[in-house]
Enzyme design. Sequence first.
Site, PDB file in Angstrom:
ATOM      1  N   ASP A  30       1.101  -1.181  -0.058  1.00  0.00           N
ATOM      2  CA  ASP A  30       0.060   0.617  -0.192  1.00  0.00           C
ATOM      3  C   ASP A  30       0.963   1.124  -0.365  1.00  0.00           C
ATOM      4  O   ASP A  30       1.945   1.596   0.588  1.00  0.00           O
ATOM      5  CB  ASP A  30      -1.230  -0.013   1.182  1.00  0.00           C
ATOM      6  N   HIS A  46     -10.911  -6.822 -13.557  1.00  0.00           N
ATOM      7  CA  HIS A  46     -10.872  -6.089 -13.507  1.00  0.00           C
ATOM      8  C   HIS A  46     -13.101  -5.957 -12.782  1.00  0.00           C
ATOM      9  O   HIS A  46     -13.981  -6.593 -13.089  1.00  0.00           O
ATOM     10  CB  HIS A  46     -11.979  -4.508 -13.719  1.00  0.00           C
ATOM     11  N   GLY A  91     -15.927   3.229   3.818  1.00  0.00           N
ATOM     12  CA  GLY A  91     -13.873   3.585   2.770  1.00  0.00           C
ATOM     13  C   GLY A  91     -13.588   3.410   2.382  1.00  0.00           C
ATOM     14  O   GLY A  91     -12.809   3.297   1.876  1.00  0.00           O
ATOM     15  N   HIS A  98     -10.098  -4.772  -3.207  1.00  0.00           N
ATOM     16  CA  HIS A  98      -8.903  -5.189  -3.298  1.00  0.00           C
ATOM     17  C   HIS A  98      -9.070  -6.038  -1.644  1.00  0.00           C
ATOM     18  O   HIS A  98      -9.947  -5.741  -1.037  1.00  0.00           O
ATOM     19  CB  HIS A  98      -7.871  -4.260  -3.619  1.00  0.00           C
TER      20      HIS A  98
END
Length: 112
Positions: A30, A46, A91, A98
């Site tokens: 990240d 995707h 959030g 992911h």
Amino acid sequence: MQDCLFCKIAAGEIGGPHVYEDEMVVAFDDISPQAPVHTLIIPKQHCANLNDEPDVALLGHILQVAHEVARIKGIDQSGYRVVQNNGPDAGQTVFHLHFHVIGGKELSLGMA
Ligand code: 5GP
Ligand code: ZN
């Protein structure tokens, strides 16, 4: 998908080295880590989030890869958290599915 940040990372068009890669998924650190280890696992294909009902084989595979990422990072025995945010209230900021693998310290107990 055009103009999807994580599709571009999965394709190796942008971003740093991958922590792990196979035919279905890519894992990478990240950009804004919340803990000493903070790695993201994404499918190469995707989909936005769980609302797109991704294939169960893919979802199961991602959880196995979470263990493999933890092993690679040396936190499989000390412990780690696997987090997946769906939609605005959770959030979610990047709308390519992911899973966060977070660890390397004693994590807070809060969930919400
Ligand atoms: P979310 O809040 O959607 O569950 O998590 C998105 C994550 O993607 C955040 O932890 C954020 O730091 C990370 N992120 C956003 N842009 C990039 C990027 O360009 N590269 C990497 N490696 N991580 C990113
Ligand atoms: Zn994408």
